[in-house]
Design a protein around this motif. Sequence first.
Motif, PDB file in Angstrom:
ATOM      1  N   PRO A   1     -15.003 -23.312 -13.128  1.00 17.23           N
ATOM      2  CA  PRO A   1     -15.274 -24.690 -13.575  1.00 17.23           C
ATOM      3  C   PRO A   1     -15.417 -24.540 -15.193  1.00 17.23           C
ATOM      4  O   PRO A   1     -16.120 -23.709 -15.690  1.00 17.23           O
ATOM      5  N   ASP A   2     -14.916 -25.754 -15.905  1.00 18.25           N
ATOM      6  CA  ASP A   2     -14.911 -25.437 -17.192  1.00 18.25           C
ATOM      7  C   ASP A   2     -16.400 -25.767 -17.878  1.00 18.25           C
ATOM      8  O   ASP A   2     -17.200 -26.442 -17.103  1.00 18.25           O
ATOM      9  N   CYS A   3     -16.798 -25.469 -19.162  1.00 22.83           N
ATOM     10  CA  CYS A   3     -18.122 -25.743 -19.474  1.00 22.83           C
ATOM     11  C   CYS A   3     -17.974 -26.455 -20.978  1.00 22.83           C
ATOM     12  O   CYS A   3     -17.064 -26.357 -21.678  1.00 22.83           O
ATOM     13  N   TYR A   4     -18.724 -27.464 -20.927  1.00 20.53           N
ATOM     14  CA  TYR A   4     -18.784 -28.416 -22.051  1.00 20.53           C
ATOM     15  C   TYR A   4     -20.047 -28.676 -22.985  1.00 20.53           C
ATOM     16  O   TYR A   4     -21.166 -28.698 -22.021  1.00 20.53           O
ATOM     17  N   GLY A   5     -20.044 -28.684 -24.185  1.00 22.66           N
ATOM     18  CA  GLY A   5     -21.304 -28.952 -24.740  1.00 22.66           C
ATOM     19  C   GLY A   5     -22.231 -27.754 -25.355  1.00 22.66           C
ATOM     20  O   GLY A   5     -23.378 -27.949 -25.969  1.00 22.66           O
ATOM     21  N   TRP A   6     -21.958 -26.573 -24.735  1.00 27.53           N
ATOM     22  CA  TRP A   6     -22.814 -25.534 -24.776  1.00 27.53           C
ATOM     23  C   TRP A   6     -22.773 -24.591 -26.077  1.00 27.53           C
ATOM     24  O   TRP A   6     -23.337 -23.794 -26.426  1.00 27.53           O
ATOM     25  N   LEU A   7     -21.499 -24.902 -26.698  1.00 29.57           N
ATOM     26  CA  LEU A   7     -21.005 -24.056 -27.901  1.00 29.57           C
ATOM     27  C   LEU A   7     -20.522 -24.868 -28.940  1.00 29.57           C
ATOM     28  O   LEU A   7     -19.685 -25.762 -28.628  1.00 29.57           O
ATOM     29  N   ALA A   8     -20.864 -24.647 -30.145  1.00 27.61           N
ATOM     30  CA  ALA A   8     -20.360 -25.484 -31.247  1.00 27.61           C
ATOM     31  C   ALA A   8     -19.932 -24.679 -32.585  1.00 27.61           C
ATOM     32  O   ALA A   8     -20.522 -23.441 -32.661  1.00 27.61           O
ATOM     33  N   LEU A   9     -19.042 -25.200 -33.332  1.00 25.01           N
ATOM     34  CA  LEU A   9     -18.815 -24.398 -34.430  1.00 25.01           C
ATOM     35  C   LEU A   9     -19.226 -25.428 -35.482  1.00 25.01           C
ATOM     36  O   LEU A   9     -19.005 -26.569 -35.694  1.00 25.01           O
ATOM     37  N   ASP A  10     -20.167 -24.940 -36.336  1.00 24.60           N
ATOM     38  CA  ASP A  10     -20.814 -25.988 -37.470  1.00 24.60           C
ATOM     39  C   ASP A  10     -19.941 -25.818 -38.782  1.00 24.60           C
ATOM     40  O   ASP A  10     -18.973 -25.386 -38.928  1.00 24.60           O
ATOM     41  N   ARG A  11     -20.444 -26.453 -39.744  1.00 23.57           N
ATOM     42  CA  ARG A  11     -19.716 -26.735 -41.142  1.00 23.57           C
ATOM     43  C   ARG A  11     -19.680 -25.573 -41.869  1.00 23.57           C
ATOM     44  O   ARG A  11     -18.905 -25.570 -42.723  1.00 23.57           O
ATOM     45  N   ARG A  12     -20.365 -24.491 -41.464  1.00 31.83           N
ATOM     46  CA  ARG A  12     -20.516 -23.211 -42.377  1.00 31.83           C
ATOM     47  C   ARG A  12     -19.658 -22.177 -41.461  1.00 31.83           C
ATOM     48  O   ARG A  12     -19.803 -20.911 -41.816  1.00 31.83           O
ATOM     49  N   GLY A  13     -19.077 -22.406 -40.515  1.00 33.30           N
ATOM     50  CA  GLY A  13     -18.212 -21.288 -39.605  1.00 33.30           C
ATOM     51  C   GLY A  13     -19.219 -20.536 -38.788  1.00 33.30           C
ATOM     52  O   GLY A  13     -18.644 -19.372 -38.370  1.00 33.30           O
ATOM     53  N   GLN A  14     -20.158 -20.944 -38.658  1.00 33.12           N
ATOM     54  CA  GLN A  14     -21.256 -20.513 -37.614  1.00 33.12           C
ATOM     55  C   GLN A  14     -21.067 -20.871 -36.114  1.00 33.12           C
ATOM     56  O   GLN A  14     -21.029 -22.028 -35.755  1.00 33.12           O
TER      57      GLN A  14
ATOM     58  N   LEU B   1     -16.947 -29.480 -32.324  1.00 35.85           N
ATOM     59  CA  LEU B   1     -16.570 -29.183 -33.829  1.00 35.85           C
ATOM     60  C   LEU B   1     -17.512 -30.250 -34.574  1.00 35.85           C
ATOM     61  O   LEU B   1     -17.329 -31.325 -34.535  1.00 35.85           O
ATOM     62  N   ASP B   2     -18.270 -29.660 -35.405  1.00 40.50           N
ATOM     63  CA  ASP B   2     -19.184 -30.575 -36.437  1.00 40.50           C
ATOM     64  C   ASP B   2     -18.121 -31.309 -37.645  1.00 40.50           C
ATOM     65  O   ASP B   2     -18.359 -32.106 -37.752  1.00 40.50           O
ATOM     66  N   ALA B   3     -16.965 -30.142 -37.640  1.00 40.08           N
ATOM     67  CA  ALA B   3     -16.271 -30.909 -38.673  1.00 40.08           C
ATOM     68  C   ALA B   3     -14.750 -30.799 -38.177  1.00 40.08           C
ATOM     69  O   ALA B   3     -14.206 -31.522 -37.735  1.00 40.08           O
ATOM     70  N   THR B   4     -14.025 -29.201 -38.503  1.00 35.97           N
ATOM     71  CA  THR B   4     -12.731 -29.093 -38.034  1.00 35.97           C
ATOM     72  C   THR B   4     -12.789 -28.013 -37.327  1.00 35.97           C
ATOM     73  O   THR B   4     -13.715 -27.049 -37.079  1.00 35.97           O
ATOM     74  N   PRO B   5     -11.423 -27.491 -36.843  1.00 38.71           N
ATOM     75  CA  PRO B   5     -11.412 -26.294 -36.046  1.00 38.71           C
ATOM     76  C   PRO B   5     -11.562 -25.154 -36.588  1.00 38.71           C
ATOM     77  O   PRO B   5     -11.502 -24.132 -36.163  1.00 38.71           O
ATOM     78  N   TRP B   6     -11.421 -25.096 -37.903  1.00 35.90           N
ATOM     79  CA  TRP B   6     -11.378 -23.991 -39.184  1.00 35.90           C
ATOM     80  C   TRP B   6     -12.295 -24.351 -40.258  1.00 35.90           C
ATOM     81  O   TRP B   6     -12.171 -25.428 -40.655  1.00 35.90           O
TER      82      TRP B   6
END
Length: 208
Positions: free
Chosen positions: A16-29, A81-86
């Motif tokens: 099963p896929d996982c949602y919500g547990w990993l994020a990319l913040d605005r500083r690339g972390q 994604l807090d902002a964009t994919p990159w």
Amino acid sequence: MDDQVLRSLIKWPNVPDCYGWLALDRRGQWRMRDEFTQQNYLPGQVIQHASLNEFIIRNYACDEIGRYFFQNGPQRVFITLDATPWIARITPSETGQHLINQCHQTMEPAAALSDEKGNIYIVGTVDQTIYGNNKSISNNNQFIRRDSQTVALLHDHDLEHFSELAKLREEACSFGGSWNWQGKQLPLDPIHSDELASRFNYIAQPRP
């Protein structure tokens, strides 16, 4: 994409896929977000482990509808994604300046955008991994790599540097003009932040 990850997908195709547990913040972390973090709308804990960060970077991909994910072995972990994919940084080197994203890739810029909050976004090409389950991308549910035009939020530590490269004119809700990159004058156009996801085909908060 790591070979061991691709092999695990063949061996265990229905995890099963996982949602919500990993994020990319605005500083690339990359940030881990447990149930408490998600329920209380907190940013989550920055992942400090170098090997885990590199594993995520090597196995960062998107699907054909614009959901970005980390392929963690046989499990697909969709990324908030807090902002964009990159996220891009302006990085000096012996050969000049480069735009480097959070996956250590050099971006070739074509333009920049400025939104109503003062953010700068770089429009450019990235060699990214794409997963498709239709014939327009792949015949056999495969991962492929291809150059794609996308958008990267410029790290806020580089905004002052960018302003030194830009010639600005005031627009209705932001700024336009141009900016100098490696001897070329590239356009700088206004955009509203709400328009970014649809224009560049990404989903900031993937859902099941």
